[in-house]
Motif scaffolding. Structure first.
Motif, PDB file in Angstrom:
ATOM      1  N   ILE A  87       0.869  -1.171   0.000  1.00 16.16           N
ATOM      2  CA  ILE A  87       0.000   0.000   0.000  1.00 16.16           C
ATOM      3  C   ILE A  87       0.907   1.223   0.000  1.00 16.16           C
ATOM      4  O   ILE A  87       1.728   1.381   0.897  1.00 16.16           O
ATOM      5  N   VAL A  88       0.747   2.081  -1.003  1.00 13.70           N
ATOM      6  CA  VAL A  88       1.601   3.263  -1.095  1.00 13.70           C
ATOM      7  C   VAL A  88       1.318   4.181   0.092  1.00 13.70           C
ATOM      8  O   VAL A  88       0.176   4.532   0.368  1.00 13.70           O
ATOM      9  N   GLN A  89       2.391   4.520   0.830  1.00 15.25           N
ATOM     10  CA  GLN A  89       2.219   5.312   2.046  1.00 15.25           C
ATOM     11  C   GLN A  89       2.780   6.712   1.851  1.00 15.25           C
ATOM     12  O   GLN A  89       3.923   6.879   1.474  1.00 15.25           O
ATOM     13  N   VAL A  90       1.959   7.696   2.138  1.00 18.77           N
ATOM     14  CA  VAL A  90       2.372   9.083   1.958  1.00 18.77           C
ATOM     15  C   VAL A  90       1.850   9.893   3.126  1.00 18.77           C
ATOM     16  O   VAL A  90       0.749   9.666   3.619  1.00 18.77           O
ATOM     17  N   PHE A  91       2.682  10.814   3.615  1.00 18.72           N
ATOM     18  CA  PHE A  91       2.226  11.686   4.687  1.00 18.72           C
ATOM     19  C   PHE A  91       1.560  12.921   4.099  1.00 18.72           C
ATOM     20  O   PHE A  91       2.006  13.453   3.082  1.00 18.72           O
ATOM     21  N   ALA A  92       0.499  13.385   4.773  1.00 15.75           N
ATOM     22  CA  ALA A  92      -0.251  14.542   4.291  1.00 15.75           C
ATOM     23  C   ALA A  92       0.672  15.750   4.141  1.00 15.75           C
ATOM     24  O   ALA A  92       1.527  15.999   4.997  1.00 15.75           O
ATOM     25  N   SER A  95       5.498  16.758  -0.433  1.00 15.63           N
ATOM     26  CA  SER A  95       5.699  16.683  -1.882  1.00 15.63           C
ATOM     27  C   SER A  95       6.468  15.393  -2.200  1.00 15.63           C
ATOM     28  O   SER A  95       6.967  14.708  -1.294  1.00 15.63           O
ATOM     29  N   VAL A  96       6.563  15.122  -3.479  1.00 18.98           N
ATOM     30  CA  VAL A  96       7.376  13.984  -3.933  1.00 18.98           C
ATOM     31  C   VAL A  96       8.816  14.140  -3.437  1.00 18.98           C
ATOM     32  O   VAL A  96       9.407  13.196  -2.901  1.00 18.98           O
ATOM     33  N   LEU A  97       9.359  15.350  -3.571  1.00 20.67           N
ATOM     34  CA  LEU A  97      10.740  15.585  -3.123  1.00 20.67           C
ATOM     35  C   LEU A  97      10.862  15.360  -1.615  1.00 20.67           C
ATOM     36  O   LEU A  97      11.831  14.747  -1.152  1.00 20.67           O
ATOM     37  N   ASP A  98       9.878  15.846  -0.842  1.00 18.21           N
ATOM     38  CA  ASP A  98       9.903  15.653   0.614  1.00 18.21           C
ATOM     39  C   ASP A  98       9.941  14.162   0.963  1.00 18.21           C
ATOM     40  O   ASP A  98      10.689  13.739   1.857  1.00 18.21           O
ATOM     41  N   ALA A  99       9.105  13.391   0.277  1.00 17.82           N
ATOM     42  CA  ALA A  99       9.001  11.965   0.600  1.00 17.82           C
ATOM     43  C   ALA A  99      10.338  11.257   0.351  1.00 17.82           C
ATOM     44  O   ALA A  99      10.771  10.423   1.153  1.00 17.82           O
ATOM     45  N   VAL A 100      10.994  11.614  -0.742  1.00 18.91           N
ATOM     46  CA  VAL A 100      12.270  10.960  -1.068  1.00 18.91           C
ATOM     47  C   VAL A 100      13.375  11.496  -0.145  1.00 18.91           C
ATOM     48  O   VAL A 100      14.261  10.746   0.285  1.00 18.91           O
ATOM     49  N   THR A 101      13.303  12.787   0.186  1.00 24.99           N
ATOM     50  CA  THR A 101      14.274  13.368   1.125  1.00 24.99           C
ATOM     51  C   THR A 101      14.178  12.679   2.484  1.00 24.99           C
ATOM     52  O   THR A 101      15.204  12.365   3.111  1.00 24.99           O
ATOM     53  N   ALA A 102      12.948  12.433   2.937  1.00 28.57           N
ATOM     54  CA  ALA A 102      12.754  11.768   4.234  1.00 28.57           C
ATOM     55  C   ALA A 102      13.466  10.421   4.250  1.00 28.57           C
ATOM     56  O   ALA A 102      14.093  10.040   5.247  1.00 28.57           O
ATOM     57  N   ALA A 103      13.396   9.710   3.121  1.00 29.69           N
ATOM     58  CA  ALA A 103      14.082   8.415   3.041  1.00 29.69           C
ATOM     59  C   ALA A 103      15.599   8.601   3.074  1.00 29.69           C
ATOM     60  O   ALA A 103      16.322   7.848   3.745  1.00 29.69           O
ATOM     61  N   ALA A 104      16.081   9.626   2.383  1.00 28.71           N
ATOM     62  CA  ALA A 104      17.534   9.864   2.307  1.00 28.71           C
ATOM     63  C   ALA A 104      18.112  10.293   3.653  1.00 28.71           C
ATOM     64  O   ALA A 104      19.314  10.144   3.899  1.00 28.71           O
TER      65      ALA A 104
END
Ligand SMILES: Nc1ncnc2c1ncn2[C@@H]1O[C@H](COP(=O)(O)OP(=O)(O)O)[C@@H](O)[C@H]1O
Ligand SMILES: [Mg+2]
Length: 240
Positions: A87-92, A95-104
């Protein structure tokens, strides 16, 4: 070939139900290994056990020669194993950049994490969507985002849970090409996938689960030729 991941006699029960039942196999460095099996076979639970989201009742997981059994997800990720979610998980509000930055941020301070996230988005073909809200992405781009989040953690091995589901075979070509390219760059993949043409064209080897147990393991050719697998689990789907 060296095993990057060694799964030994791994078991997990929920109440009376044994979701994963003494499963053992190796993942070889640099391969794409597909895990297939009907709904409820235990595929997602297996991924959760390996990545630390669920603690096994028994058995062990060894990553690059070091035991990781019972470690929590961030510790497993720091050792180089990334895992996508079915299930694709995204925080409210992200942005796309934020989501990938959080992982990095797993390995990098914020400035470097942002730069790394931009590189990953560029690499995977999502740079133009960096400021978009993930909810607004096409299904294909959401799948790429899931892969991008894994890549951003700097992994040696990635577990992908049904990243092609919901895509047509034509749409799947973009994430497929990304996975092949990343594998050629040295990343090992374990993927749960239902779309058989994708599995057959991408996987070096296949592990088949049913009712929590490993019932077959081999090359795509060996699995297709396995009459027990055909009869019991896939019927005519194998020729799709
Ligand atoms: N947290 C849980 N609590 C209880 N039962 C669960 C839980 N997670 C999975 N299961 C059960 O374990 C079995 C395997 O589920 P799952 O690993 O999601 O299968 P798959 O991914 O192969 O479809 C199913 O019968 C499912 O209902
Ligand atoms: Mg699943």
């Amino acid at each position: 070939m060296t095993a990057i991941l060694e799964i030994r006699e791994l078991s997990k029960s929920f109440g009376g139900l044994t979701a994963v039942d003494r499963v053992s196999f190796d993942v070889r460095e640099g391969e794409i290994l597909a895990v297939i099996g009907p709904n409820g076979a235990g595929k997602t639970t297996l991924f959760s056990l390996v990545s630390g989201f669920i603690t096994p009742d028994s058995g062990s997981v060894v990553l690059e020669g070091a035991p990781i059994t019972g470690l929590k997800p961030p510790a497993v990720a720091r050792r180089g194993l990334a895992r996508s979610f079915q299930i694709v998980q995204v925080f409210a509000g992200m942005s796309v950049l934020d989501a990938v930055t959080a992982a990095a941020l797993l390995r990098l301070p914020l400035n470097e994490a942002i730069a790394r996230a931009r590189d990953v988005l560029d690499d995977i073909g999502l740079a133009s969507r960096a400021d978009a809200i993930p909810d607004s992405l096409s299904m294909q781009d959401r799948k790429l985002l899931e892969i991008a989040k894994c890549i951003a953690t700097g992994p040696r091995i990635i577990l992908l849970d049904e990243v092609m589901s919901g895509l047509t075979l034509a749409e799947a070509q973009v994430p497929l090409a990304a996975i092949r390219r990343l594998r050629d760059g040295g990343i090992t993949f374990v993927m749960v996938e239902h779309v058989m043409p994708v599995v057959m064209s991408l996987a070096d080897r296949i592990v088949v689960l049913n009712f929590g147990q490993k019932v077959a393991e081999g090359t795509p050719e060996e699995i297709v030729a396995n009459q027990a697998v055909r009869d019991a689990y896939f019927g005519e789907d194998m020729d799709a």
